[in-house]
Design a protein around this motif. Structure first.
Motif, short mmCIF file in Angstrom:
data_model
loop_
_atom_site.label_atom_id
_atom_site.label_comp_id
_atom_site.label_asym_id
_atom_site.label_seq_id
_atom_site.Cartn_x
_atom_site.Cartn_y
_atom_site.Cartn_z
N UNK A 138 -69.93 -85.59 66.90
CA UNK A 138 -69.54 -86.96 67.19
C UNK A 138 -70.62 -87.74 67.94
N UNK A 139 -71.68 -87.08 68.40
CA UNK A 139 -72.71 -87.78 69.16
C UNK A 139 -73.48 -88.74 68.27
N UNK A 140 -73.54 -88.45 66.99
CA UNK A 140 -74.25 -89.35 66.07
C UNK A 140 -73.58 -90.70 66.06
N UNK A 141 -74.39 -91.76 66.08
CA UNK A 141 -73.82 -93.10 66.05
C UNK A 141 -73.34 -93.48 64.66
N UNK B 105 -55.45 -81.04 77.43
CA UNK B 105 -56.68 -81.43 76.75
C UNK B 105 -56.90 -82.92 76.93
N UNK B 106 -58.20 -83.29 76.98
CA UNK B 106 -58.60 -84.68 77.21
C UNK B 106 -59.79 -84.99 76.32
N UNK B 107 -59.80 -86.22 75.75
CA UNK B 107 -60.93 -86.63 74.94
C UNK B 107 -61.04 -88.15 74.95
N UNK B 108 -62.18 -88.66 74.46
CA UNK B 108 -62.38 -90.09 74.35
C UNK B 108 -62.34 -90.48 72.87
N UNK B 109 -62.25 -91.78 72.61
CA UNK B 109 -62.21 -92.27 71.25
C UNK B 109 -63.45 -91.88 70.47
N UNK B 110 -63.30 -91.80 69.16
CA UNK B 110 -64.37 -91.33 68.27
C UNK B 110 -65.67 -92.11 68.47
N UNK B 111 -65.59 -93.43 68.65
CA UNK B 111 -66.79 -94.24 68.79
C UNK B 111 -67.36 -94.30 70.19
N UNK B 112 -66.74 -93.58 71.15
CA UNK B 112 -67.19 -93.63 72.54
C UNK B 112 -67.78 -92.32 73.02
N UNK B 113 -67.93 -91.36 72.11
CA UNK B 113 -68.37 -90.02 72.48
C UNK B 113 -69.77 -90.03 73.09
N UNK B 114 -70.72 -90.75 72.46
CA UNK B 114 -72.10 -90.76 72.95
C UNK B 114 -72.17 -91.34 74.36
N UNK B 115 -71.37 -92.37 74.65
CA UNK B 115 -71.38 -93.01 75.96
C UNK B 115 -70.68 -92.17 77.02
N UNK B 116 -69.85 -91.22 76.60
CA UNK B 116 -69.05 -90.44 77.55
C UNK B 116 -69.62 -89.05 77.82
#
Length: 515
Positions: free
Chosen positions: A406-409, A206-217
């Motif tokens: 998580x897309x919400x800023x 499994x792979x994911x990005x940090x909570x605050x980087x979801x919208x950019x990723x």
């Protein structure tokens, strides 16, 4: 000496505990006020046990080896008042004996009475969603189980760093527990409970990005929740039963220390076994690392930054000295003694040793005085907070609520309960990561305590170079801390000058003495 026989309520009814190891003597006192306080210490070394700036919740969770969220009940001040405990331990005492000794101290000195129970707590449930997920029964069930990161770091096409793990022969209860360590930015210390019903071991990645980087990723599919969904599982906010320590009674003031206790405590004056300080080569990248065991490995660091760590100063404005401490850069490699290396990370001990090293090698002389410095003043505009429920414990904590979108800023939700404006100002420094670079001071003039939520976006949600203040909102819908405090609470953070303690450097050599 603390009595070796204590009475504590555990489970149903009253029971007499068995004799436990106890501290031979202890200095217990209210912690000195400090910016951005957090618990430090909890380590047996040099015949002493020290735990500093600890709330009663910190002391209980440390003594009973539970998470803070599993300490319930008790009076309003349980999460806010802070204490120092410096104690003498019996000869050859081991780290694992510190918990029972701290339990005995809390019962003796604070009149603490607790019992064990099971209660519903907001956390996360891991459930089975569908059979088409990217998860397979374990191919090898003989050679251990676990999750490991890949040999090389991975990034998204946008260049955002990925958290990645390859897991083999992992059972679902084990995976649920591991998620708390793998993704603390998402889980935030809340319990995770396996409700999948799946048996045996499983292989998956499994792979994911940090909570605050979801919208950019690329949106929610790149969040931790999206990564788990690809496995055919679901991680969702839920109320889950958890074992808890319930605080039935505790005194806000400890009983007085024995006469002369400070003088009778064993002194701790440790120094680095080996230490080298050299001027940094031009162009050296700035890097300060504390390795396992307490080894300091620093490169390209200004003397001012080293002084701030050594003297435990949180703000640049609160160190005053010659310009050279801000321009001259140094490399330091220092090895802690075995009494530190053999225990968990002890920031206080390392700071004390670094302070002694810098004092010796740079002939530093200092004093403290109050001077006006830049602060963020919390002021009243049109307050819109409701009066507190006095039965709540004073707290200001990030919640699991906010779910899996998580897309919400707007991805930080704090719930503050039974909190005064002075206490809120103190907590803002720790909850406002990336926004506040100066101390926060209460100048609202508002008395009483309040309950309120506070919702804002992490600072990194704003475009690079964009102003982050209460005058300008980002077009992507992000809400800054400053704007949230203004619009949601009717308060305002504004820069002002205010007298604060300042560490004044009276003398410092520009170059260290020879190694």
């Amino acid at each position: 000496m603390i009595r070796s026989f204590v009475c504590v309520v555990l489970g149903v009814g009253t029971a007499f505990a068995q004799p436990k190891p106890v501290f031979e003597l202890a200095d217990v006192h209210v912690s000195p006020k400090t910016p951005n306080p957090s618990m430090r210490g909890g380590v047996v070394r040099g015949g002493r046990y020290e735990i500093r700036t600890a709330t009663m919740v910190d002391l209980i969770r440390t003594a009973w080896n539970v998470d803070a969220i599993n300490v319930t009940g008790g009076p309003a001040w349980l999460d806010s008042d802070r204490f120092d405990v410096i104690a003498k331990v019996p000869a050859n005492a081991k780290q694992e004996e510190a918990g029972p000794m701290l339990q005995a101290l809390l019962i003796e000195r604070f009149g603490l009475v607790v019992h064990q129970d099971t209660k519903p707590i907001t956390g996360y449930a891991l459930t089975f969603a569908r059979k088409s997920g990217q998860m397979k029964p374990a191919a090898d069930t003989e050679n251990g189980a676990g999750c490991k990161p890949p040999d090389q770091p991975e990034k998204t096409p946008e260049g955002i760093g990925l958290q990645a793990y390859n897991c083999s022969n992992v059972e679902m209860p084990q995976f649920a527990e591991m998620l708390r360590q793998m993704a603390p930015g998402y889980i935030r210390g809340n319990p995770v409970v396996d409700q999948t019903g799946l048996k045996g071991g499983w292989d998956f990645s499994l792979k994911w990005v940090g909570r605050g980087q979801v919208a950019d990723a690329g949106g929610d599919s790149m969040s931790l929740f999206g990564a788990i969904d690809k496995l055919g599982l679901k991680l969702a906010v839920a109320t889950v039963p958890q074992p808890v320590i319930v605080v039935d009674r505790v005194n806000e003031k400890p009983t007085p220390n024995a006469a002369g206790v400070t003088e009778r405590l064993p002194p701790v004056k440790e120094a680095f076994e080996v230490a080298e300080i050299r001027p940094s080569a031009p162009g050296t990248d700035e890097n300060f690392r504390i390795q396992p065991g307490g080894r300091i490995d620093a490169h390209g660091i200004t003397l001012k930054d080293l002084i701030e760590f050594a003297w435990q100063v949180d703000n640049d404005d609160q160190v005053a000295g010659p310009k050279s401490i801000e321009t001259n850069r140094f490399d330091i490699v220092a090895k802690a003694p075995g009494t530190i290396a053999g225990n968990s990370f002890d920031q206080d001990a390392l700071a004390e040793m670094l302070q002694a090293l810098l004092t010796d090698r740079f002939r530093i002389k200092v004093h403290q005085e109050e001077r006006p410095v830049t602060v963020y003043a919390l002021v009243s505009v049109k307050p819109k907070m409701k009066a507190a429920d006095p039965s709540n414990r004073t707290s200001c904590k990030i919640t699991a609520a906010g779910g899996t979108n998580m897309s919400s800023t707007v991805s930080r939700t704090f719930v503050c309960q039974n909190i005064t404006m002075a206490q809120f100002a103190d907590k803002l420094e720790s909850i406002a990561g990336g926004y506040v670079d100066h101390p926060v001071v209460d100048r609202t003039g508002i008395s009483g305590a309040f309950d309120f939520p506070l919702n804002f976006s992490p600072a990194r949600a704003f475009r690079p170079g964009a102003p982050v203040n209460n005058e300008a909102a980002d077009p992507n819908g992000a809400i800054s801390l400053f704007e949230a405090i203004d619009k949601q609470l009717g308060l305002k953070l504004e820069k002002q000058q205010h007298p604060m303690p300042v560490l004044v450097i009276d003398h410092v050599d520009e170059k260290p003495t020879d190694n």
